[in-house]
Write a protein that holds these residues in place. Structure first.
Motif, PDB file in Angstrom:
ATOM      1  N   VAL A  54       0.866  -1.184   0.000  1.00  0.00           N
ATOM      2  CA  VAL A  54       0.000   0.000   0.000  1.00  0.00           C
ATOM      3  C   VAL A  54       0.898   1.228   0.000  1.00  0.00           C
ATOM      4  O   VAL A  54       1.708   1.420   0.910  1.00  0.00           O
ATOM      5  CB  VAL A  54      -0.957   0.006   1.208  1.00  0.00           C
ATOM      6  CG1 VAL A  54      -1.799   1.279   1.219  1.00  0.00           C
ATOM      7  CG2 VAL A  54      -1.847  -1.232   1.185  1.00  0.00           C
ATOM      8  N   HIS A  55       0.756   2.037  -1.028  1.00  0.00           N
ATOM      9  CA  HIS A  55       1.535   3.266  -1.171  1.00  0.00           C
ATOM     10  C   HIS A  55       0.678   4.446  -0.729  1.00  0.00           C
ATOM     11  O   HIS A  55      -0.508   4.516  -1.046  1.00  0.00           O
ATOM     12  CB  HIS A  55       1.957   3.452  -2.628  1.00  0.00           C
ATOM     13  CG  HIS A  55       2.566   4.788  -2.900  1.00  0.00           C
ATOM     14  ND1 HIS A  55       3.805   5.145  -2.411  1.00  0.00           N
ATOM     15  CD2 HIS A  55       2.106   5.856  -3.590  1.00  0.00           C
ATOM     16  CE1 HIS A  55       4.079   6.382  -2.797  1.00  0.00           C
ATOM     17  NE2 HIS A  55       3.061   6.833  -3.509  1.00  0.00           N
ATOM     18  N   HIS A  56       1.282   5.369   0.002  1.00  0.00           N
ATOM     19  CA  HIS A  56       0.610   6.607   0.397  1.00  0.00           C
ATOM     20  C   HIS A  56       0.983   7.710  -0.573  1.00  0.00           C
ATOM     21  O   HIS A  56       2.166   8.003  -0.755  1.00  0.00           O
ATOM     22  CB  HIS A  56       1.022   7.006   1.816  1.00  0.00           C
ATOM     23  CG  HIS A  56       0.463   6.113   2.861  1.00  0.00           C
ATOM     24  ND1 HIS A  56       1.114   4.974   3.282  1.00  0.00           N
ATOM     25  CD2 HIS A  56      -0.694   6.184   3.561  1.00  0.00           C
ATOM     26  CE1 HIS A  56       0.370   4.389   4.201  1.00  0.00           C
ATOM     27  NE2 HIS A  56      -0.719   5.092   4.390  1.00  0.00           N
ATOM     28  N   VAL A  57      -0.014   8.323  -1.207  1.00  0.00           N
ATOM     29  CA  VAL A  57       0.226   9.427  -2.134  1.00  0.00           C
ATOM     30  C   VAL A  57       0.892  10.572  -1.383  1.00  0.00           C
ATOM     31  O   VAL A  57       1.913  11.095  -1.806  1.00  0.00           O
ATOM     32  CB  VAL A  57      -1.093   9.882  -2.798  1.00  0.00           C
ATOM     33  CG1 VAL A  57      -0.853  11.072  -3.704  1.00  0.00           C
ATOM     34  CG2 VAL A  57      -1.726   8.716  -3.557  1.00  0.00           C
ATOM     35  N   LYS A  58       0.296  10.957  -0.265  1.00  0.00           N
ATOM     36  CA  LYS A  58       0.915  11.931   0.637  1.00  0.00           C
ATOM     37  C   LYS A  58       1.684  11.110   1.668  1.00  0.00           C
ATOM     38  O   LYS A  58       1.084  10.350   2.432  1.00  0.00           O
ATOM     39  CB  LYS A  58      -0.128  12.799   1.325  1.00  0.00           C
ATOM     40  CG  LYS A  58      -0.843  13.737   0.383  1.00  0.00           C
ATOM     41  CD  LYS A  58      -1.811  14.622   1.137  1.00  0.00           C
ATOM     42  CE  LYS A  58      -2.481  15.583   0.185  1.00  0.00           C
ATOM     43  NZ  LYS A  58      -3.363  16.511   0.896  1.00  0.00           N
ATOM     44  N   PRO A  59       3.008  11.216   1.704  1.00  0.00           N
ATOM     45  CA  PRO A  59       3.819  10.365   2.583  1.00  0.00           C
ATOM     46  C   PRO A  59       3.436  10.491   4.062  1.00  0.00           C
ATOM     47  O   PRO A  59       3.152  11.581   4.553  1.00  0.00           O
ATOM     48  CB  PRO A  59       5.242  10.868   2.372  1.00  0.00           C
ATOM     49  CG  PRO A  59       5.207  11.719   1.154  1.00  0.00           C
ATOM     50  CD  PRO A  59       3.809  12.184   0.968  1.00  0.00           C
ATOM     51  N   VAL A  60       3.454   9.362   4.731  1.00  0.00           N
ATOM     52  CA  VAL A  60       3.088   9.314   6.151  1.00  0.00           C
ATOM     53  C   VAL A  60       4.016  10.181   6.992  1.00  0.00           C
ATOM     54  O   VAL A  60       3.569  10.835   7.931  1.00  0.00           O
ATOM     55  CB  VAL A  60       3.100   7.856   6.657  1.00  0.00           C
ATOM     56  CG1 VAL A  60       2.875   7.796   8.161  1.00  0.00           C
ATOM     57  CG2 VAL A  60       2.059   7.041   5.929  1.00  0.00           C
ATOM     58  N   HIS A  61       5.293  10.225   6.648  1.00  0.00           N
ATOM     59  CA  HIS A  61       6.219  11.006   7.478  1.00  0.00           C
ATOM     60  C   HIS A  61       5.976  12.506   7.358  1.00  0.00           C
ATOM     61  O   HIS A  61       6.373  13.257   8.237  1.00  0.00           O
ATOM     62  CB  HIS A  61       7.677  10.648   7.150  1.00  0.00           C
ATOM     63  CG  HIS A  61       8.153  11.098   5.818  1.00  0.00           C
ATOM     64  ND1 HIS A  61       7.874  10.414   4.656  1.00  0.00           N
ATOM     65  CD2 HIS A  61       8.903  12.160   5.469  1.00  0.00           C
ATOM     66  CE1 HIS A  61       8.431  11.041   3.639  1.00  0.00           C
ATOM     67  NE2 HIS A  61       9.061  12.103   4.105  1.00  0.00           N
ATOM     68  N   LEU A  62       5.296  12.948   6.299  1.00  0.00           N
ATOM     69  CA  LEU A  62       4.959  14.371   6.156  1.00  0.00           C
ATOM     70  C   LEU A  62       3.503  14.664   6.512  1.00  0.00           C
ATOM     71  O   LEU A  62       3.186  15.761   6.970  1.00  0.00           O
ATOM     72  CB  LEU A  62       5.221  14.831   4.718  1.00  0.00           C
ATOM     73  CG  LEU A  62       6.662  14.778   4.243  1.00  0.00           C
ATOM     74  CD1 LEU A  62       6.750  15.152   2.771  1.00  0.00           C
ATOM     75  CD2 LEU A  62       7.544  15.696   5.081  1.00  0.00           C
ATOM     76  N   PHE A  63       2.640  13.691   6.298  1.00  0.00           N
ATOM     77  CA  PHE A  63       1.204  13.873   6.518  1.00  0.00           C
ATOM     78  C   PHE A  63       0.636  12.701   7.315  1.00  0.00           C
ATOM     79  O   PHE A  63      -0.151  11.903   6.797  1.00  0.00           O
ATOM     80  CB  PHE A  63       0.473  13.984   5.172  1.00  0.00           C
ATOM     81  CG  PHE A  63       0.957  15.089   4.294  1.00  0.00           C
ATOM     82  CD1 PHE A  63       0.460  16.378   4.445  1.00  0.00           C
ATOM     83  CD2 PHE A  63       1.927  14.852   3.332  1.00  0.00           C
ATOM     84  CE1 PHE A  63       0.912  17.408   3.634  1.00  0.00           C
ATOM     85  CE2 PHE A  63       2.388  15.875   2.515  1.00  0.00           C
ATOM     86  CZ  PHE A  63       1.879  17.152   2.674  1.00  0.00           C
TER      87      PHE A  63
END
Length: 88
Positions: A54-63
């Protein structure tokens, strides 16, 4: 240096309103991920059904607030995850 490595691998040391694991993930992430892959069982790039992530479009470490947002997630196979998801 550790914070940089955590950022590369999609983890961070953020604080949120949810219990956080050692790598900065919500305690609800494993269940969310499993259910997401049941609902979206093919890579959105290749159509493959193997080695799914599962890829996050908005990265977890930033959002971190979008970690469990289904609209922020895409199913991708491992070969495409870093190539397309993180280098484009």
């Amino acid at each position: 240096m550790i914070e940089g490595l955590l950022n590369i691998f999609g983890a961070s040391l953020y604080e949120a309103n949810d219990p956080i694991s050692m790598l900065g993930r919500s305690s609800r992430w494993p269940k969310f991920r499993k259910e997401f892959l049941v609902d979206f069982p093919r890579c959105c790039i290749s159509g493959l059904k193997t080695e799914l992530e599962v890829h996050h479009v908005k990265p977890v470490h930033l959002f971190p607030e979008f970690e469990l947002d289904r609209l922020n997630c895409r199913t991708v196979s491992r070969p495409y995850h870093f190539l397309i998801g993180h280098f484009c």
